[in-house]
Design a protein around this motif. Sequence first.
Motif, PDB file in Angstrom:
ATOM      1  N   GLY A 136       0.799  -1.219   0.000  1.00  0.00           N
ATOM      2  CA  GLY A 136       0.000   0.000   0.000  1.00  0.00           C
ATOM      3  C   GLY A 136       0.830   1.266   0.000  1.00  0.00           C
ATOM      4  O   GLY A 136       0.310   2.352   0.289  1.00  0.00           O
ATOM      5  N   THR A 137       2.121   1.149  -0.323  1.00  0.00           N
ATOM      6  CA  THR A 137       3.007   2.317  -0.291  1.00  0.00           C
ATOM      7  C   THR A 137       2.656   3.316  -1.388  1.00  0.00           C
ATOM      8  O   THR A 137       2.638   4.522  -1.166  1.00  0.00           O
ATOM      9  CB  THR A 137       4.482   1.887  -0.433  1.00  0.00           C
ATOM     10  N   GLY A 138       2.401   2.830  -2.585  1.00  0.00           N
ATOM     11  CA  GLY A 138       1.958   3.716  -3.664  1.00  0.00           C
ATOM     12  C   GLY A 138       3.036   4.195  -4.607  1.00  0.00           C
ATOM     13  O   GLY A 138       2.771   5.013  -5.476  1.00  0.00           O
ATOM     14  N   TYR A 139       4.265   3.703  -4.460  1.00  0.00           N
ATOM     15  CA  TYR A 139       5.316   4.063  -5.409  1.00  0.00           C
ATOM     16  C   TYR A 139       5.119   3.292  -6.718  1.00  0.00           C
ATOM     17  O   TYR A 139       4.459   2.249  -6.754  1.00  0.00           O
ATOM     18  CB  TYR A 139       6.704   3.701  -4.870  1.00  0.00           C
ATOM     19  N   SER A 140       5.740   3.799  -7.772  1.00  0.00           N
ATOM     20  CA  SER A 140       5.735   3.064  -9.042  1.00  0.00           C
ATOM     21  C   SER A 140       7.004   3.412  -9.818  1.00  0.00           C
ATOM     22  O   SER A 140       7.551   4.499  -9.674  1.00  0.00           O
ATOM     23  CB  SER A 140       4.501   3.404  -9.878  1.00  0.00           C
ATOM     24  N   SER A 141       7.468   2.467 -10.604  1.00  0.00           N
ATOM     25  CA  SER A 141       8.639   2.712 -11.452  1.00  0.00           C
ATOM     26  C   SER A 141       8.313   2.414 -12.907  1.00  0.00           C
ATOM     27  O   SER A 141       9.185   2.476 -13.761  1.00  0.00           O
ATOM     28  CB  SER A 141       9.814   1.830 -11.007  1.00  0.00           C
ATOM     29  N   TYR A 142       7.044   2.073 -13.157  1.00  0.00           N
ATOM     30  CA  TYR A 142       6.626   1.718 -14.512  1.00  0.00           C
ATOM     31  C   TYR A 142       5.131   1.978 -14.630  1.00  0.00           C
ATOM     32  O   TYR A 142       4.394   1.891 -13.651  1.00  0.00           O
ATOM     33  CB  TYR A 142       6.921   0.237 -14.781  1.00  0.00           C
ATOM     34  N   ASN A 143       4.695   2.302 -15.824  1.00  0.00           N
ATOM     35  CA  ASN A 143       3.283   2.585 -16.070  1.00  0.00           C
ATOM     36  C   ASN A 143       2.483   1.283 -16.074  1.00  0.00           C
ATOM     37  O   ASN A 143       2.628   0.452 -16.966  1.00  0.00           O
ATOM     38  CB  ASN A 143       3.118   3.309 -17.413  1.00  0.00           C
ATOM     39  N   PHE A 144       1.630   1.111 -15.064  1.00  0.00           N
ATOM     40  CA  PHE A 144       0.865  -0.130 -14.938  1.00  0.00           C
ATOM     41  C   PHE A 144      -0.074  -0.371 -16.118  1.00  0.00           C
ATOM     42  O   PHE A 144      -0.424  -1.514 -16.404  1.00  0.00           O
ATOM     43  CB  PHE A 144       0.042  -0.133 -13.644  1.00  0.00           C
ATOM     44  N   SER A 145      -0.500   0.713 -16.764  1.00  0.00           N
ATOM     45  CA  SER A 145      -1.441   0.545 -17.880  1.00  0.00           C
ATOM     46  C   SER A 145      -0.825  -0.234 -19.027  1.00  0.00           C
ATOM     47  O   SER A 145      -1.542  -0.827 -19.840  1.00  0.00           O
ATOM     48  CB  SER A 145      -1.915   1.913 -18.386  1.00  0.00           C
ATOM     49  N   ASN A 146       0.507  -0.271 -19.086  1.00  0.00           N
ATOM     50  CA  ASN A 146       1.183  -1.036 -20.135  1.00  0.00           C
ATOM     51  C   ASN A 146       1.229  -2.534 -19.831  1.00  0.00           C
ATOM     52  O   ASN A 146       1.661  -3.320 -20.670  1.00  0.00           O
ATOM     53  CB  ASN A 146       2.618  -0.522 -20.328  1.00  0.00           C
ATOM     54  N   TRP A 147       0.778  -2.908 -18.638  1.00  0.00           N
ATOM     55  CA  TRP A 147       0.792  -4.314 -18.249  1.00  0.00           C
ATOM     56  C   TRP A 147      -0.408  -5.074 -18.804  1.00  0.00           C
ATOM     57  O   TRP A 147      -0.461  -6.291 -18.718  1.00  0.00           O
ATOM     58  CB  TRP A 147       0.792  -4.445 -16.727  1.00  0.00           C
ATOM     59  N   GLY A 148      -1.390  -4.353 -19.326  1.00  0.00           N
ATOM     60  CA  GLY A 148      -2.564  -5.014 -19.882  1.00  0.00           C
ATOM     61  C   GLY A 148      -3.529  -5.503 -18.809  1.00  0.00           C
ATOM     62  O   GLY A 148      -3.498  -5.052 -17.656  1.00  0.00           O
ATOM     63  N   SER A 149      -4.372  -6.445 -19.180  1.00  0.00           N
ATOM     64  CA  SER A 149      -5.408  -6.949 -18.270  1.00  0.00           C
ATOM     65  C   SER A 149      -4.817  -7.664 -17.063  1.00  0.00           C
ATOM     66  O   SER A 149      -5.377  -7.625 -15.964  1.00  0.00           O
ATOM     67  CB  SER A 149      -6.354  -7.889 -19.026  1.00  0.00           C
ATOM     68  N   TYR A 150      -3.674  -8.323 -17.263  1.00  0.00           N
ATOM     69  CA  TYR A 150      -3.034  -9.024 -16.145  1.00  0.00           C
ATOM     70  C   TYR A 150      -2.656  -8.034 -15.053  1.00  0.00           C
ATOM     71  O   TYR A 150      -2.890  -8.285 -13.869  1.00  0.00           O
ATOM     72  CB  TYR A 150      -1.777  -9.755 -16.605  1.00  0.00           C
ATOM     73  N   GLY A 151      -2.066  -6.913 -15.461  1.00  0.00           N
ATOM     74  CA  GLY A 151      -1.644  -5.910 -14.489  1.00  0.00           C
ATOM     75  C   GLY A 151      -2.807  -5.380 -13.683  1.00  0.00           C
ATOM     76  O   GLY A 151      -2.718  -5.225 -12.449  1.00  0.00           O
ATOM     77  N   THR A 152      -3.915  -5.096 -14.357  1.00  0.00           N
ATOM     78  CA  THR A 152      -5.106  -4.584 -13.669  1.00  0.00           C
ATOM     79  C   THR A 152      -5.628  -5.598 -12.663  1.00  0.00           C
ATOM     80  O   THR A 152      -5.947  -5.258 -11.518  1.00  0.00           O
ATOM     81  CB  THR A 152      -6.212  -4.260 -14.684  1.00  0.00           C
ATOM     82  N   ALA A 153      -5.699  -6.858 -13.085  1.00  0.00           N
ATOM     83  CA  ALA A 153      -6.236  -7.913 -12.215  1.00  0.00           C
ATOM     84  C   ALA A 153      -5.352  -8.145 -11.000  1.00  0.00           C
ATOM     85  O   ALA A 153      -5.841  -8.200  -9.863  1.00  0.00           O
ATOM     86  CB  ALA A 153      -6.381  -9.205 -13.012  1.00  0.00           C
ATOM     87  N   ILE A 154      -4.041  -8.267 -11.208  1.00  0.00           N
ATOM     88  CA  ILE A 154      -3.131  -8.582 -10.103  1.00  0.00           C
ATOM     89  C   ILE A 154      -3.042  -7.429  -9.119  1.00  0.00           C
ATOM     90  O   ILE A 154      -2.961  -7.628  -7.900  1.00  0.00           O
ATOM     91  CB  ILE A 154      -1.721  -8.975 -10.623  1.00  0.00           C
ATOM     92  N   MET A 155      -3.080  -6.181  -9.620  1.00  0.00           N
ATOM     93  CA  MET A 155      -3.028  -5.025  -8.735  1.00  0.00           C
ATOM     94  C   MET A 155      -4.281  -4.940  -7.866  1.00  0.00           C
ATOM     95  O   MET A 155      -4.219  -4.615  -6.679  1.00  0.00           O
ATOM     96  CB  MET A 155      -2.861  -3.737  -9.543  1.00  0.00           C
TER      97      MET A 155
END
Length: 222
Positions: A136-155
């Motif tokens: 729940g820290t909220g940092y990011s080093s990459y645009n999650f939207s580029n991960w596709g449906s998998y990224g949305t689901a796992i997040m």
Amino acid sequence: FVLELFFLYVILSIICGILYFLNGMSGFDSVIHAMTTISTGGFSSHNQSFAYFNSYKIEIISVFFMVIGSLPFVLYLQFLHRQNKNIFRDDQIKLFFIVITIIVIITTVWLSINLSTDIFSSFRISLFNIISILTGTGYSSYNFSNWGSYGTAIMMVIMFIGGCAGSTTGGIKIFRLQILFRGAISQIKKLTQPHAVLVMRFNGKTVNENTYNSVMGFFFMY
């Protein structure tokens, strides 16, 4: 006890800030990010978050201290007072690291295949971002939207899990999930073995019916 927790938190924050500074952050950035790393809450002072620094050393430091913030602080004090010589025997800590390992490995493989990146880059992206969202820290080093449906689901899944009880993380907490599943298994066994005496345990201690019911009540409220 409260003062010990306070000083432990402050010391960890100072160490984190110093390491950030020594590895390329400015003085202001190191203080701001140290405060939001140990607390596992808050965002970066830059729009690009940790992608702004583009440093695997800084990301490793952040991962290390996010994990520290995700573990029970009471166990740290027990370790310092030599009341608990091996904090990694704790059931929720073991499951916490198992969950991280499995999700990071799966995400690394998925990223390397779908984003055509090498294994090291995929692992670096996966490790930092998965731990950041899980805690729940909220940092990011990459645009999650580029991960596709998998990224949305796992997040969506891991953001609700959180870290361990007694940590600075949000979410449901690992131990509640353990109690929930162990209780569910116990209830199923009672249906198939109505005369059996079943005892649910957590960290070697018996979990009574009231504790299980309170955890179930939390889930319905959540």
